[in-house]
Every structure is written in structure tokens, then in C-alpha cells.
Scaffold this active site. Structure first.
Site, PDB file in Angstrom:
ATOM      1  N   ASN A 179      11.384  -1.690 -21.014  1.00 55.17           N
ATOM      2  CA  ASN A 179      11.006  -2.800 -20.148  1.00 55.17           C
ATOM      3  C   ASN A 179      10.146  -2.351 -18.970  1.00 55.17           C
ATOM      4  OD1 ASN A 179      13.572  -1.678 -20.126  1.00 55.17           O
ATOM      5  ND2 ASN A 179      14.303  -3.110 -18.589  1.00 55.17           N
TER       6      ASN A 179
ATOM      7  N   GLY B  58      14.632  -3.595 -27.752  1.00 59.64           N
ATOM      8  CA  GLY B  58      14.655  -4.954 -27.216  1.00 59.64           C
ATOM      9  C   GLY B  58      13.974  -5.954 -28.131  1.00 59.64           C
TER      10      GLY B  58
ATOM     11  N   CYS C 110       6.820 -12.815 -20.621  1.00 54.08           N
ATOM     12  CA  CYS C 110       5.483 -12.215 -20.516  1.00 54.08           C
ATOM     13  C   CYS C 110       4.514 -12.912 -19.580  1.00 54.08           C
ATOM     14  CB  CYS C 110       4.837 -12.166 -21.899  1.00 54.08           C
ATOM     15  SG  CYS C 110       5.669 -11.029 -22.988  1.00 54.08           S
TER      16      CYS C 110
HETATM   17  C1  UDX Z   1       3.948 -15.133 -25.536  1.00 56.16           C
HETATM   18  C2  UDX Z   1       2.666 -14.975 -26.362  1.00 56.16           C
HETATM   19  O1  UDX Z   1       2.470 -16.168 -27.134  1.00 56.16           O
HETATM   20  C3  UDX Z   1       2.755 -13.753 -27.262  1.00 56.16           C
HETATM   21  O2  UDX Z   1       1.535 -13.557 -27.961  1.00 56.16           O
HETATM   22  C4  UDX Z   1       3.057 -12.537 -26.402  1.00 56.16           C
HETATM   23  O3  UDX Z   1       3.224 -11.384 -27.211  1.00 56.16           O
HETATM   24  C5  UDX Z   1       4.311 -12.761 -25.595  1.00 56.16           C
HETATM   25  O4  UDX Z   1       4.193 -13.947 -24.804  1.00 56.16           O
HETATM   26  P1  UDX Z   1       6.382 -16.091 -25.983  1.00 56.16           P
HETATM   27  O5  UDX Z   1       6.625 -15.862 -24.534  1.00 56.16           O
HETATM   28  O6  UDX Z   1       7.409 -15.614 -26.954  1.00 56.16           O
HETATM   29  O7  UDX Z   1       5.005 -15.407 -26.423  1.00 56.16           O
HETATM   30  O8  UDX Z   1       6.238 -17.655 -26.237  1.00 56.16           O
HETATM   31  P2  UDX Z   1       5.062 -18.733 -26.346  1.00 56.16           P
HETATM   32  O9  UDX Z   1       5.222 -19.435 -27.615  1.00 56.16           O
HETATM   33  O10 UDX Z   1       3.750 -18.169 -26.047  1.00 56.16           O
HETATM   34  O11 UDX Z   1       5.500 -19.771 -25.195  1.00 56.16           O
HETATM   35  C6  UDX Z   1       5.524 -19.395 -23.830  1.00 56.16           C
HETATM   36  C7  UDX Z   1       5.909 -20.572 -22.981  1.00 56.16           C
HETATM   37  O12 UDX Z   1       4.886 -21.554 -22.969  1.00 56.16           O
HETATM   38  C8  UDX Z   1       7.188 -21.312 -23.439  1.00 56.16           C
HETATM   39  O13 UDX Z   1       7.978 -21.638 -22.322  1.00 56.16           O
HETATM   40  C9  UDX Z   1       6.642 -22.560 -24.119  1.00 56.16           C
HETATM   41  O14 UDX Z   1       7.559 -23.629 -24.095  1.00 56.16           O
HETATM   42  C10 UDX Z   1       5.433 -22.833 -23.252  1.00 56.16           C
HETATM   43  N1  UDX Z   1       4.421 -23.649 -23.950  1.00 56.16           N
HETATM   44  C11 UDX Z   1       3.800 -23.176 -25.072  1.00 56.16           C
HETATM   45  C12 UDX Z   1       4.072 -24.900 -23.440  1.00 56.16           C
HETATM   46  O15 UDX Z   1       4.621 -25.327 -22.415  1.00 56.16           O
HETATM   47  N2  UDX Z   1       3.121 -25.637 -24.089  1.00 56.16           N
HETATM   48  C13 UDX Z   1       2.479 -25.192 -25.214  1.00 56.16           C
HETATM   49  O16 UDX Z   1       1.625 -25.921 -25.730  1.00 56.16           O
HETATM   50  C14 UDX Z   1       2.834 -23.918 -25.721  1.00 56.16           C
HETATM   51  P1  ADP Z   2      11.077  -6.144 -24.392  1.00 56.12           P
HETATM   52  O1  ADP Z   2      11.122  -7.643 -24.328  1.00 56.12           O
HETATM   53  O2  ADP Z   2       9.787  -5.574 -23.849  1.00 56.12           O
HETATM   54  O3  ADP Z   2      11.405  -5.597 -25.741  1.00 56.12           O
HETATM   55  P2  ADP Z   2      13.766  -5.568 -23.442  1.00 56.12           P
HETATM   56  O4  ADP Z   2      14.264  -5.573 -22.023  1.00 56.12           O
HETATM   57  O5  ADP Z   2      14.291  -6.570 -24.406  1.00 56.12           O
HETATM   58  O6  ADP Z   2      12.182  -5.603 -23.355  1.00 56.12           O
HETATM   59  O7  ADP Z   2      14.057  -4.126 -24.080  1.00 56.12           O
HETATM   60  C1  ADP Z   2      13.763  -2.914 -23.491  1.00 56.12           C
HETATM   61  C2  ADP Z   2      14.878  -1.917 -23.854  1.00 56.12           C
HETATM   62  O8  ADP Z   2      14.480  -0.610 -23.439  1.00 56.12           O
HETATM   63  C3  ADP Z   2      16.230  -2.187 -23.181  1.00 56.12           C
HETATM   64  O9  ADP Z   2      17.211  -2.409 -24.172  1.00 56.12           O
HETATM   65  C4  ADP Z   2      16.509  -0.903 -22.381  1.00 56.12           C
HETATM   66  O10 ADP Z   2      17.879  -0.520 -22.391  1.00 56.12           O
HETATM   67  C5  ADP Z   2      15.665   0.115 -23.106  1.00 56.12           C
HETATM   68  N1  ADP Z   2      15.311   1.296 -22.311  1.00 56.12           N
HETATM   69  C6  ADP Z   2      14.820   1.354 -21.044  1.00 56.12           C
HETATM   70  N2  ADP Z   2      14.579   2.634 -20.684  1.00 56.12           N
HETATM   71  C7  ADP Z   2      14.941   3.425 -21.739  1.00 56.12           C
HETATM   72  C8  ADP Z   2      14.930   4.839 -21.999  1.00 56.12           C
HETATM   73  N3  ADP Z   2      14.470   5.714 -21.098  1.00 56.12           N
HETATM   74  N4  ADP Z   2      15.386   5.291 -23.197  1.00 56.12           N
HETATM   75  C9  ADP Z   2      15.834   4.396 -24.141  1.00 56.12           C
HETATM   76  N5  ADP Z   2      15.855   3.068 -23.955  1.00 56.12           N
HETATM   77  C10 ADP Z   2      15.425   2.569 -22.778  1.00 56.12           C
END
Ligand code: UDX
Ligand code: ADP
Length: 484
Positions: A88, A11, A275
């Protein structure tokens, strides 16, 4: 090759992270595995399954040499020395902890598969974000299911901090790498093995080692702190609109304090992404389980403010459009949860669009990276359903009220209002005059990301709302006592 790495889950985390390891370590063979055949086929094609600046260059440079993508999960895991688990961990939608707890079904499935096929010692690395003490659960599943002589497992936690849109930069130049493990001779040896991998491109002083639980909790805590910062500035944005203060000026003033710092202070229509919400709700669930009710409430309020921010935005659109959007065309500019990604998981656009659809609006959506199919699926799913790829989904009918457009100008033609929900760079240089001329009057812009020059928009003739900016007198504040 000295080391074989397998990664279960191809993923957003597994794919780019493994690509970077393969790119930096010429002596390591890295295989990324997934049960999803379509996803693996895409990783092996010219069109990768995720959009991330710089990712193609890295993947194309080492695919077939040190980097492989495969669905042969059992075979590749059996051959590996180090197995990353990057599957996931969706928020549960039913049963105990629904709406808060992480669903560990995919994790446990992966752990049981590792136990079944292993004939040699392996280091198991938690890569995806997991609840604290997951390592213990994995250890138990593995140690109680060792079927073959020679199998033995060390569990490490190595959380990923990459942000989407900057994943390659973050992986190439991380602020820090955290490796948590058991403080036993074999645990310490496993930590060293993984440290040696990262040390091939990350300065040693930036590779922090800790016990397992600190590493697991550090990941949840980092995301909670970041999300809290956005909810803090967003709560100030509501106060600004009421008082005539400007949230961008406030962010500049408080960010100049070196203890606070200037980053991550952009007020927005709400944070999204896979996240923040998930990790906070998970932490809330853990706190409750440990009897820490006040602490659970404290962190939950970060999500409450985020939901309020999206609702506030919808309310001001509706009240300003004379308290009805029924049958009106509204242009939605941006659907991804932030710029430079096609990812829509938990994007605030879903809640804003659903809020407007509930009131009978017709939406014309433009996003440079999100497909029509993705948008429609997102608007049909129930809360948290997006992260349960293998469950039966309900489908709501959204086709009649959503039009997906291939340009900003098409989306805005004939619209009563424009809502900006993602901060794509191209929205900073729009031809506002052209847009204004094509719209129904009075024409409104609701800028949920503060990308448009409000002064210029007003000069052109728009009624302009900038999030956290002093309210234009033509806008109707839904919570004001004078509001109709
Ligand atoms: C986040 C963490 O930053 C990263 O370290 C972790 O591994 C995964 O989660 P991500 O979700 O990819 O990363 O994006 P990020 O840049 O953190 O933004 C998250 C959200 O906050 C977005 O919707 C962004 O638009 C919003 N945001 C960010 C704001 O609204 N204001 C800001 O100042 C910064
Ligand atoms: P992340 O953002 O944490 O990377 P994603 O949903 O993008 O999460 O990716 C997780 C991936 O793990 C999916 O593509 C899903 O098909 C895969 N997955 C889930 N369970 C298994 C499993 N038992 N073996 C192999 N792949 C798996």
C-alpha cells in the site's frame, strides 16, 4: 517450472493479479506474500479476504499447484526471478505533503528487504500505483544496498488497471497491459520477460511497452481522467436540479457523441474507492513540487467537486427533513463505494453518514457485503487513516447512533427517510409500497445513484429526490433563496 514469481503484498491488487497469472501460466510458480498473517491465512482458507466475482474459482483452481500464499517473505523473494511489489502507498496524514503525498514507507521497506536477501539477478516490478520517479528511488535503494554477490536488479513499471467488482474480467481481458522499463539492453530484456508472461493470454498488440516514467504517469493520468469524467457529470447534475433538466438524459445525449462515448457518465453521490482521490492528490502534489501551480489547481478541482457532491446530498436531506434530523431514524441503503464489492475505502457513504451523524441523526444501515465492524470502523477513522493499517488509530464512539441491519425492510421500518448510496441491483426491485407503509410520514427517498423508478416512488406516496433530476416541489433546496 521455468519462472518463479513472488509478489509482496496480498491485497486487492496483488491477490487477484497473481491469481490470474498463476491460472493462465502453468509453467510459472507464483507466491503471494504478506506480513499480515491473518490475510495470508484467509487467502489459504475457504473464505478469501476479498469479495470479487469469479475470484474464488480462479484461486481454488490453482492454489497449491501454481499459486501459493505465504508469510515467508524473505525466503520466497530470495528464490524468485521476478518480484512484484504491490504494497500500500497511503496518502500521508502528517509531515511534509500531508493530505496529498504518498507515504512510501511500505515501499521502501519492501525494497530494502529485497536488497538484503537477494543472491541472484531479479526483475523488480512496480505493481501498485506509485508517484512518478518511484522506480528511480527503488533503483537507488537497491543498488546502494546490494549485500550479496550475484544480485542485480532491473526495475519495471507495470501498473494495474483492474476495477473492483470486475477484477477477474479486467484481468482476463484487459484493454491494455503497460510495461515500462529502462531502454537499455538489460532493461529491454526484462521488459520482454514480463511481456512473455502476459502474452500467454493477452494479444500482443494490447501489450504496450514504454519508458519507465511514461508507464508510471500513465496510471495516474488514467485515474485522473476517469475521476474527472465523474466530477464533470456530477457538476452537471447540480445544474440539472436547478434548471429542471435531467442528468440521465444529458448523459445519453452527450455519450452518443463517439468522441465522448457512453461509459462512466453516471452521476452519483460522489466517486469513492482507494485510487481516484489518492492518485489525483498525489498528482497535485507532484505538480506543485514541479512549479506547475495552475495544473495542480485544475486537477484538485476534481476532488473539490467530489466533496461538494457529497455535501450537497447531505444538505438536501437535512433541509428537506424540515431542517432537522436530530433523533430521526434515517435508512442508509448501501455502504460500499460501488456495487459488487465489499470495499468501503473512501466510499461516499462515510462522508454522507458522518454529515448526518454530526446533525444528530440515527442511522440504520444495510449493505449486502459490508460487515457491521467495517462500517463502524470506517465511521470512526479520520481522513486517510484507513490506508495506514499499522498505525495507532483514534476511535470515535459511533455505536449509539448506528444500527446495522440485515435487510432493507428492517432498515427502513420507522424511518423518516431512505438514502440510497450504492447502486446494488437489489435496490432496483424494492417493494416500495411495503417500505412506504412502514415509514414515518411524509416519507422521503433520496436516491444518490438513480436506481429507483422515481415515478413509481411518487405514485406510492414518497417525496422523491433523484440525483440530477428536476426537484420535486416538496423538497427544499438548501441553496434556494426561499429555503427556510
Ligand atoms: C478505478 C479504475 O477504474 C481502475 O482502472 C483503477 O485500476 C483503480 O481505480 P475502482 O476504484 O475499482 O477502479 O472503481 P471504478 O469502477 O472506477 O469506480 C470508482 C468510483 O466511481 C465508484 O465510487 C463508482 O461508483 C464511481 N462512478 C463510476 C460513478 O460515480 N459514476 C460512473 O459513471 C462510474
Ligand atoms: P492494494 O489495494 O494496493 O492491493 P492493500 O492495502 O489491499 O493495497 O494491500 C497491500 C498489502 O501489502 C497489505 O496487505 C499489507 O499488509 C502488505 N504489505 C505492506 N508492506 C509489506 C511488506 N513490507 N511486506 C509484505 N507485505 C506488505
Amino acid at each position: 517450472m521455468t519462472l518463479k514469481i513472488a509478489c509482496i503484498g496480498a491485497g486487492y491488487v496483488g491477490g487477484p493479479t497473481m491469481a490470474m497469472i498463476a491460472h493462465k501460466c502453468k509453467d510459472i510458480e507464483v507466491t503471494v506474500l504478506d506480513i499480515n498473517e491473518e490475510r495470508i491465512a484467509a487467502w489459504n482458507s475457504d473464505r478469501l479476504p476479498i469479495y470479487e466475482p469469479g475470484l474464488e474459482e480462479v484461486v481454488f483452481a490453482c492454489r497449491g499447484k501454481t499459486l501459493f500464499f505465504s508469510t515467508e517473505c524473505e525466503k520466497k523473494v530470495a528464490e524468485a526471478d521476478v518480484v512484484f511489489i504491490s504494497v500500500n502507498t497511503p496518502t500521508k496524514t502528517r509531515g511534509v505533503g500531508a493530505g496529498y503525498a504518498a507515504d512510501m514507507t511500505y515501499w521502501e521497506g519492501a525494497a530494502r528487504m529485497i536488497a538484503k536477501v537477494s543472491h541472484s539477478p531479479k526483475i523488480i516490478v512496480e505493481k501498485s500505483t506509485v508517484p512518478v520517479k518511484t522506480a528511480q528511488a527503488v533503483e537507488r535503494v537497491l543498488s546502494n544496498n546490494v549485500l550479496n554477490d550475484g544480485a542485480r536488479f532491473d526495475i519495471l513499471s507495470n501498473p494495474e488497471f483492474l476495477a473492483e467488482g470486475t477484477a477477474i474480467k479486467d484481468l482476463e481481458n484487459p484493454d491494455r497491459v503497460i510495461i515500462g522499463g529502462r531502454q537499455t539492453p538489460s532493461g529491454l530484456k526484462a521488459i520482454q520477460t514480463l511481456k512473455d508472461v502476459y502474452a500467454q493470454w493477452v494479444p500482443e498488440e494490447q501489450i504496450l511497452t514504454s519508458n519507465l516514467w511514461s508507464s508510471e504517469l500513465a496510471k495516474l493520468a488514467a485515474n485522473a481522467f476517469l475521476a474527472q469524467r465523474i466530477s464533470s457529470i456530477n457538476s452537471i447534475s447540480a445544474l440539472c436540479e436547478k434548471t429542471g433538466a435531467d442528468v440521465s438524459e444529458i448523459a445519453k445525449c452527450i455519450g452518443a457523441d463517439s468522441r465522448i462515448g457512453p461509459k462512466f457518465l453516471n452521476a452519483s453521490v460522489g466517486f469513492g474507492g482507494s485510487c481516484f482521490q489518492k492518485d489525483i492528490l498525489n498528482m497535485v502534489y507532484i505538480c506543485r513540487g514541479l512549479g506547475l501551480q495552475e495544473i495542480a489547481r485544475y486537477w484538485e478541482s476534481v476532488v473539490t467537486i467530489n466533496n461538494l457532491q457529497k455535501r450537497r446530498f447531505v444538505d438536501i436531506v437535512i433541509s428537506s427533513l424540515f431542517n432537522t434530523v436530530r433523533g430521526k431514524k434515517i435508512a442508509i441503503l448501501g455502504f460500499a463505494f460501488k456495487k459488487d464489492t465489499g470495499d468501503t475505502r473512501e466510499t461516499p457513504a462515510i462522508d454522507v453518514c458522518n454529515g448526518l451523524l454530526d446533525e444528530g441523526a440515527n442511522l440504520a444501515v444495510y449493505d449486502p457485503q459490508v460487515t457491521e465492524e467495517r462500517m463502524k470502523t470506517d465511521l470512526s477513522l479520520d481522513k486517510f487513516e484507513w490506508d495506514h493499517p499499522y498505525t495507532q488509530r483514534k476511535a470515535k464512539e459511533v455505536d449509539d447512533h448506528i444500527e446495522c441491519c440485515d435487510s432493507v425492510y428492517k432498515a427502513c421500518e420507522g424511518a423518516h427517510a431512505v438514502c440510497i448510496l450504492t447502486e446494488w441491483d437489489e435496490f432496483k426491485t424494492l417493494d416500495l409500497k411495503k417500505i412506504y407503509d412502514s415509514m414515518v410520514k411524509p416519507a422521503f427517498i433520496f436516491d444518490g445513484r438513480n436506481v429507483v423508478d422515481g415515478k413509481h416512488a411518487k405514485e406510492v406516496g414518497f417525496v422523491f429526490y433523484g440525483l440530477g433530476k428536476p426537484l420535486d416541489p416538496f423538497l427544499t433546496d438548501p441553496s434556494s433563496p426561499c429555503s427556510p
